[in-house]
Design a protein around this motif. Sequence first.
Motif, PDB file in Angstrom:
ATOM      1  N   MET A 192      11.346   0.374   0.428  1.00  0.00           N
ATOM      2  CA  MET A 192      10.730   1.558  -0.158  1.00  0.00           C
ATOM      3  C   MET A 192      11.703   2.176  -1.151  1.00  0.00           C
ATOM      4  O   MET A 192      12.770   2.681  -0.770  1.00  0.00           O
ATOM      5  N   PRO A 193      11.395   2.130  -2.429  1.00  0.00           N
ATOM      6  CA  PRO A 193      12.350   2.629  -3.433  1.00  0.00           C
ATOM      7  C   PRO A 193      12.479   4.138  -3.403  1.00  0.00           C
ATOM      8  O   PRO A 193      11.647   4.847  -2.829  1.00  0.00           O
ATOM      9  N   TRP A 249       7.798   8.876  -2.454  1.00  0.00           N
ATOM     10  CA  TRP A 249       6.906   9.997  -2.191  1.00  0.00           C
ATOM     11  C   TRP A 249       6.696  10.799  -3.467  1.00  0.00           C
ATOM     12  O   TRP A 249       7.570  10.861  -4.337  1.00  0.00           O
ATOM     13  N   SER A 250       5.560  11.421  -3.571  1.00  0.00           N
ATOM     14  CA  SER A 250       5.288  12.255  -4.740  1.00  0.00           C
ATOM     15  C   SER A 250       6.014  13.599  -4.602  1.00  0.00           C
ATOM     16  O   SER A 250       6.534  13.943  -3.540  1.00  0.00           O
ATOM     17  N   LYS A 298       0.821  -1.211   0.000  1.00  0.00           N
ATOM     18  CA  LYS A 298       0.000   0.000   0.000  1.00  0.00           C
ATOM     19  C   LYS A 298       0.857   1.264   0.000  1.00  0.00           C
ATOM     20  O   LYS A 298       0.430   2.313  -0.481  1.00  0.00           O
ATOM     21  N   LEU A 299       2.063   1.147   0.545  1.00  0.00           N
ATOM     22  CA  LEU A 299       2.969   2.298   0.594  1.00  0.00           C
ATOM     23  C   LEU A 299       3.834   2.411  -0.658  1.00  0.00           C
ATOM     24  O   LEU A 299       4.652   3.321  -0.767  1.00  0.00           O
ATOM     25  N   GLY A 300       3.647   1.469  -1.599  1.00  0.00           N
ATOM     26  CA  GLY A 300       4.451   1.489  -2.820  1.00  0.00           C
ATOM     27  C   GLY A 300       5.749   0.734  -2.705  1.00  0.00           C
ATOM     28  O   GLY A 300       6.616   0.861  -3.575  1.00  0.00           O
ATOM     29  N   GLY A 301       5.918  -0.079  -1.652  1.00  0.00           N
ATOM     30  CA  GLY A 301       7.148  -0.839  -1.474  1.00  0.00           C
ATOM     31  C   GLY A 301       7.008  -2.275  -1.921  1.00  0.00           C
ATOM     32  O   GLY A 301       5.968  -2.702  -2.424  1.00  0.00           O
TER      33      GLY A 301
END
Length: 256
Positions: A121-122, A126-127, A88-91
């Motif tokens: 987490m790459p 974050w945007s 969900k966090l993009g990891g």
Amino acid sequence: MRMLLRVCLIAALLVCYVLLSCASEHKKRKGEEFQSSDKNTDSTIQVKRNYTRAHDRRPKVVTRRKTVKKTGSKNISMEPRSDTGCTKLGGICQPKRFICQGQYLKDKCSRAKTQNRQCCMPVGAWSVLCAGHHNNRVRACDVHGCGAFNSRGGKGFHKAVDLVCDDYGIVNAPFSGSLAGPVSQKDHAGIQYDGVKLLNDVHCVKIFNIRPYRYIGPAAQGEPLGYVLPLQERFSGITSHLELQMCDGTDPSPLI
């Protein structure tokens, strides 16, 4: 003659009565003797039972109790059952021995007994914070200092990252979370910088030098949070920027 018959009949009745009385008395005595013998037998049996119980030396059957080993009061952490907390966090969940082009987060992945997996987490998870910019560019050194994490400032090291942003530029939420009220800080010259706190289950950041639209409530990733306050009016020649600081003082660079 009639008188003689009457006498004989009366005598016969008396004999019958006496015989019946004797038979009844004999039967009654016999019953009492039988009951007495039963009572004696019962008491004898009871005495024997009591004696046997009192003098019985046979070992009693003892039920063994299960011994429970005391392991002490160790805190057992509940591991996640799935990888959704990371995805969900993009990891991505992977064994920690693999290289992560970013930062590892703990307790976000389900772990097998033979694998120590963590959430990677790459870079760029974050945007972009500043609207109109293609990436989060760290402020380079100028006449007023540098914007990198741990760069030397007026009274020590800079425990934040300055991201280049135009004066009055819109600042977007770098990740989804909740706004947790206003924050402020003062520099070595006594100038106060206002901002807002944004947090979720994983991250907590303070964004300074902005004017927030609101201070409380949910915020989605990419949602406008406020605008950058102008710095050129106070510091001639400085690069306009916002200041991003992790709540625990760690380096946010791998995430931006």
